[in-house]
Scaffold this active site. Structure first.
Site, PDB file in Angstrom:
ATOM      1  CB  SER A  41      -0.868  -0.001   1.264  1.00 55.25           C
ATOM      2  OG  SER A  41      -1.501   1.260   1.472  1.00 55.25           O
ATOM      3  CE1 TYR A  87      -4.221  -1.974   5.194  1.00 52.76           C
ATOM      4  CE2 TYR A  87      -3.340   0.186   4.647  1.00 52.76           C
ATOM      5  CZ  TYR A  87      -3.846  -1.034   4.253  1.00 52.76           C
ATOM      6  OH  TYR A  87      -3.967  -1.323   2.918  1.00 52.76           O
TER       7      TYR A  87
END
Length: 267
Positions: free
Chosen positions: A143, A156
């Protein structure tokens, strides 16, 4: 286009979104697809049928909770018995937007377990076989949050930074495996920015509320803070990049993280 005839690809989290798009791109190129994800029997059957229709000579669903090491080991043994993986795409992931003050141990453990530990266990089990065969591709869907941080995403961001770092280590350890002729063994990350998947829907919905429920305006408002292109990516675009990384000509592209983020991480 890469010809993946005779190759077996295992794509985690591949019943929808980016994972399904990646699996479909590999299927179109002729790979057999090992499908995985949180899915009902009907959803699993639908994903398998979709990939066979796309061109996969075979597709099969494999099930494991990515937080459960024993389950992962059983699943990877089953995939190996099925004939792979020559290509491993770690896409399964979860996210929860929460501040450090409000995050709890369960949230941390779940996100790290799926997004980071699960990737570690599939790689450690898949890479030795790839090295023996002289060809292998590991593509970890990281990501932009494996490269830069955002507020309210500590678990995350930690998981994705971990994936990027761990992938570099794996790439170094297997850099000399195989040859140019066999295609070698590479380990890379793709780092999507805002992409049209279910994982961003809660944030889109929250922004849309400020515009009377107008989803397009909500997306534009969300993107303008981070992604200069003001355009989301389609999951199929991630699939095409993953397919290129599987091409033998990409034998020296390893240990890298490729952003698909509309210039987000260039800032």
């Amino acid at each position: 286009m890469s010809d993946l005839s005779g190759r077996t690809a295992f794509v985690t989290g591949s019943v929808q979104g980016i994972g399904l798009a990646v699996a479909k791109a590999l299927a179109v190129a002729g790979a057999r697809i090992a499908v995985h994800g949180l899915a009902s029997p009907g959803q699993a059957e639908e994903a398998v049928a979709t990939l066979k229709a796309a061109g996969a000579p075979d597709a099969r669903f494999f099930d494991a909770d990515m937080r459960d090491v024993a389950a992962i080991e059983i699943m990877m043994a089953a995939v190996a018995e099925w004939g792979g993986p020559d290509i491993l795409v770690n896409n399964a992931g979860i996210q929860k937007t929460v501040s450090l003050a409000e995050a709890d141990a369960d949230t941390w453990d779940a996100i790290i377990g799926v997004n980071l530990s699960g990737v570690f266990h599939t790689m450690r089990l898949a890479l030795p076989g790839m090295a023996e065969r002289g060809f292998g591709r590991v593509i970890n869907i990281a990501s932009v949050h494996g490269l830069v941080a955002s507020v309210n995403k500590a678990p995350y961001v930690a998981s994705k930074f971990g994936v990027v770092g761990m992938s570099k280590v794996a790439a170094l350890e297997y850099a000399a495996a195989g040859t140019k002729a066999t295609g070698g063994v590479t380990v890379n990350c793709i780092a999507p920015g805002w992409t049209e998947t279910a994982i961003i829907e809660p944030q889109v919905a929250a922004r849309a509320e400020h515009f009377g429920g107008d989803r397009d305006k909500g997306i534009a408002d969300l993107l303008k803070e981070k992604q200069p292109s003001i355009r989301t990516s389609d999951p199929s675009e991630i699939g095409e990049l993953a397919l290129w990384l599987c091409n033998p000509v990409a034998h020296n592209v390893t240990g890298t993280t490729i952003p698909v983020d509309g210039d987000w991480t260039a800032q």
